[in-house]
Design an enzyme around this catalytic site. Structure first.
Site, mmCIF file in Angstrom:
data_model
loop_
_atom_site.group_PDB
_atom_site.id
_atom_site.type_symbol
_atom_site.label_atom_id
_atom_site.label_comp_id
_atom_site.label_asym_id
_atom_site.label_seq_id
_atom_site.Cartn_x
_atom_site.Cartn_y
_atom_site.Cartn_z
ATOM 1 N N SER A 126 0.838 -1.207 0.000
ATOM 2 C CA SER A 126 0.000 0.000 0.000
ATOM 3 C C SER A 126 0.870 1.254 0.000
ATOM 4 O O SER A 126 2.006 1.237 0.486
ATOM 5 C CB SER A 126 -0.883 0.034 1.253
ATOM 6 O OG SER A 126 -1.545 1.284 1.352
ATOM 7 N N TYR A 147 -2.193 -0.717 10.541
ATOM 8 C CA TYR A 147 -2.261 -1.154 9.141
ATOM 9 C C TYR A 147 -1.029 -0.709 8.362
ATOM 10 O O TYR A 147 -0.400 -1.506 7.653
ATOM 11 C CB TYR A 147 -3.521 -0.573 8.511
ATOM 12 C CG TYR A 147 -3.678 -0.770 7.024
ATOM 13 C CD1 TYR A 147 -4.219 -1.950 6.513
ATOM 14 C CD2 TYR A 147 -3.313 0.225 6.109
ATOM 15 C CE1 TYR A 147 -4.393 -2.126 5.144
ATOM 16 C CE2 TYR A 147 -3.485 0.056 4.743
ATOM 17 C CZ TYR A 147 -4.025 -1.120 4.267
ATOM 18 O OH TYR A 147 -4.190 -1.293 2.909
HETATM 19 P P1 NAD Z 1 -11.667 -5.750 -0.410
HETATM 20 O O1 NAD Z 1 -12.476 -5.555 0.798
HETATM 21 O O2 NAD Z 1 -12.369 -5.945 -1.679
HETATM 22 O O3 NAD Z 1 -10.690 -6.981 -0.225
HETATM 23 C C1 NAD Z 1 -10.101 -7.339 0.987
HETATM 24 C C2 NAD Z 1 -10.352 -8.824 1.161
HETATM 25 O O4 NAD Z 1 -9.586 -9.302 2.254
HETATM 26 C C3 NAD Z 1 -11.798 -9.150 1.486
HETATM 27 O O5 NAD Z 1 -12.544 -9.394 0.327
HETATM 28 C C4 NAD Z 1 -11.666 -10.389 2.356
HETATM 29 O O6 NAD Z 1 -12.022 -11.545 1.631
HETATM 30 C C5 NAD Z 1 -10.197 -10.460 2.690
HETATM 31 N N1 NAD Z 1 -10.002 -10.650 4.126
HETATM 32 C C6 NAD Z 1 -10.144 -9.740 5.123
HETATM 33 N N2 NAD Z 1 -9.916 -10.324 6.307
HETATM 34 C C7 NAD Z 1 -9.610 -11.628 6.059
HETATM 35 C C8 NAD Z 1 -9.291 -12.734 6.874
HETATM 36 N N3 NAD Z 1 -9.213 -12.657 8.198
HETATM 37 N N4 NAD Z 1 -9.064 -13.920 6.279
HETATM 38 C C9 NAD Z 1 -9.147 -14.031 4.944
HETATM 39 N N5 NAD Z 1 -9.443 -13.017 4.124
HETATM 40 C C10 NAD Z 1 -9.678 -11.834 4.677
HETATM 41 O O7 NAD Z 1 -10.691 -4.494 -0.484
HETATM 42 P P2 NAD Z 1 -9.386 -4.191 -1.369
HETATM 43 O O8 NAD Z 1 -9.168 -2.755 -1.182
HETATM 44 O O9 NAD Z 1 -9.478 -4.763 -2.701
HETATM 45 O O10 NAD Z 1 -8.238 -4.922 -0.542
HETATM 46 C C11 NAD Z 1 -7.321 -5.829 -1.122
HETATM 47 C C12 NAD Z 1 -5.911 -5.490 -0.672
HETATM 48 O O11 NAD Z 1 -5.561 -4.226 -1.216
HETATM 49 C C13 NAD Z 1 -5.708 -5.373 0.840
HETATM 50 O O12 NAD Z 1 -4.511 -6.024 1.215
HETATM 51 C C14 NAD Z 1 -5.576 -3.878 1.052
HETATM 52 O O13 NAD Z 1 -4.779 -3.591 2.179
HETATM 53 C C15 NAD Z 1 -4.880 -3.487 -0.235
HETATM 54 N N6 NAD Z 1 -4.954 -2.065 -0.535
HETATM 55 C C16 NAD Z 1 -6.151 -1.472 -0.778
HETATM 56 C C17 NAD Z 1 -6.192 -0.116 -1.055
HETATM 57 C C18 NAD Z 1 -7.486 0.587 -1.328
HETATM 58 O O14 NAD Z 1 -7.489 1.815 -1.355
HETATM 59 N N7 NAD Z 1 -8.589 -0.102 -1.533
HETATM 60 C C19 NAD Z 1 -5.006 0.618 -1.093
HETATM 61 C C20 NAD Z 1 -3.801 -0.015 -0.850
HETATM 62 C C21 NAD Z 1 -3.791 -1.370 -0.578
#
Ligand code: NAD
Ligand code: MG
Length: 285
Positions: A177, A190
């Site tokens: 991230s 985080y």
């Molecule tokens: P999202 O909510 O669509 O995906 C996150 C997923 O993590 C969920 O769908 C869930 O299935 C899974 N998850 C959460 N807790 C869990 C657990 N205990 N066991 C198994 N699975 C679990 O959101 P996203 O933004 O697509 O997130 C995906 C990744 O992207 C994450 O690692 C997040 O930190 C990273 N990220 C997101 C952003 C953003 O702005 N959305 C920015 C930087 C990084």
């Protein structure tokens, strides 16, 4: 709304159908070019958001795709399965809470036993919860959830996957991230896990290079996914992404190509130990 999104909130983990507007996972736009033909990918948290866009792109590039989801995300998981199958590839949806090492082992074993091999592990699942700034407000339960989901699970998934990835020289891609480089006080725990993921990416690349396994990370900026309305206050949603040089948040579809590039044995054959930013212009170095 100030260049962001309409005010909205959900309970974690959040669902795609409840988002307004719906995120773009590349359903109408992603065109595959056989970059991952015949491979098998495993995407944690592939039901929604960035993980769904990666699952869709991998399938359209010719890979069979296993992915994990949480029990509360059944309806999102079903939609991802449909997208993978519509691309003519096999889909395997595995309900799993990865905060347990035996579960991580079982996810990898099921992928290999049902899809026959494992070539690309995408450690995408993640958790955050924005909270009032200040170390004195740190909640032990939340801290445990963030560190277990973002870090412990990543160690456990990699440990389980390496014996299989070694067979043909596969690759690992971790979802980092912008928070690793530019941390928000409201995401103290985080942000620290994401910095650790970068460190781990470089160190694993050094260890696993001799096995022909490449290890990289993608560092997204603000991306419109269920995680956001489920974990950020309404004011953040209304301005989400407006502080980037490009002046807006990104869509999951705009992040997935970075995961395709890093997974591609031809395109990224000499790329390992790097962190690729997809941030709308914020620096990741
Ligand atoms: P999202 O909510 O669509 O995906 C996150 C997923 O993590 C969920 O769908 C869930 O299935 C899974 N998850 C959460 N807790 C869990 C657990 N205990 N066991 C198994 N699975 C679990 O959101 P996203 O933004 O697509 O997130 C995906 C990744 O992207 C994450 O690692 C997040 O930190 C990273 N990220 C997101 C952003 C953003 O702005 N959305 C920015 C930087 C990084
Ligand atoms: Mg989800």
């Amino acid at each position: 709304m100030a260049d962001g999104y309409p005010a909205q909130q959900q309970e974690p983990p959040g669902l795609t159908d409840e988002m307004e507007p719906r995120p773009d996972h590349g359903e109408e736009s992603y065109v595959g070019h056989g970059r991952l033909e015949g491979l098998v990918g495993l995407v944690t948290g592939g039901d929604s958001g960035i993980g769904r866009a990666v699952a869709l792109a991998y399938a359209r590039e010719g890979a069979d795709v296993a992915f994990t989801y949480l029990a509360a995300e059944e309806q999102d998981a079903r939609q991802t399965v449909e997208l993978i199958e519509a691309a003519g590839r096999r889909a395997l949806a595995i309900e799993a809470d990865l905060r347990d090492s035996a579960t991580c082992d079982a996810v990898v074993e099921r992928t290999v036993s049902e899809l026959g091999r494992l070539d690309v592990l995408v450690n995408n699942a993640g958790f955050q919860m924005a909270r009032g700034a200040g170390i004195l407000n740190l909640d032990d339960e939340l801290l445990d959830r963030t560190l277990k989901t973002n870090l412990y699970a990543l160690f456990w998934m990699v440990r389980a996957a390496v014996p299989h990835l070694r067979e043909r020289g596969g690759s690992i891609i971790n979802n980092s991230s912008i928070q690793a480089f530019d941390p928000s006080t409201s995401l103290l725990d985080y942000a620290s896990t994401k910095a650790a993921i970068n460190n781990l990416t470089v160190n694993l690349a050094a260890e696993l290079g001799e096995d022909g396994i490449r290890v990289n990370a993608v560092a997204p900026g603000p991306i419109w996914t269920p995680l956001q309305p489920a974990t950020q206050p309404v004011e953040k949603i209304e301005q989400f992404g407006s502080d980037t040089p490009l002046g807006r948040a990104g869509q999951p579809a705009e992040v997935a190509p970075a995961f395709v590039f890093l997974a591609s044995p031809a395109d990224a054959s000499y790329v390992s130990g790097t962190v690729l930013g997809v941030t709308g212009g914020k620096p990741v170095f």
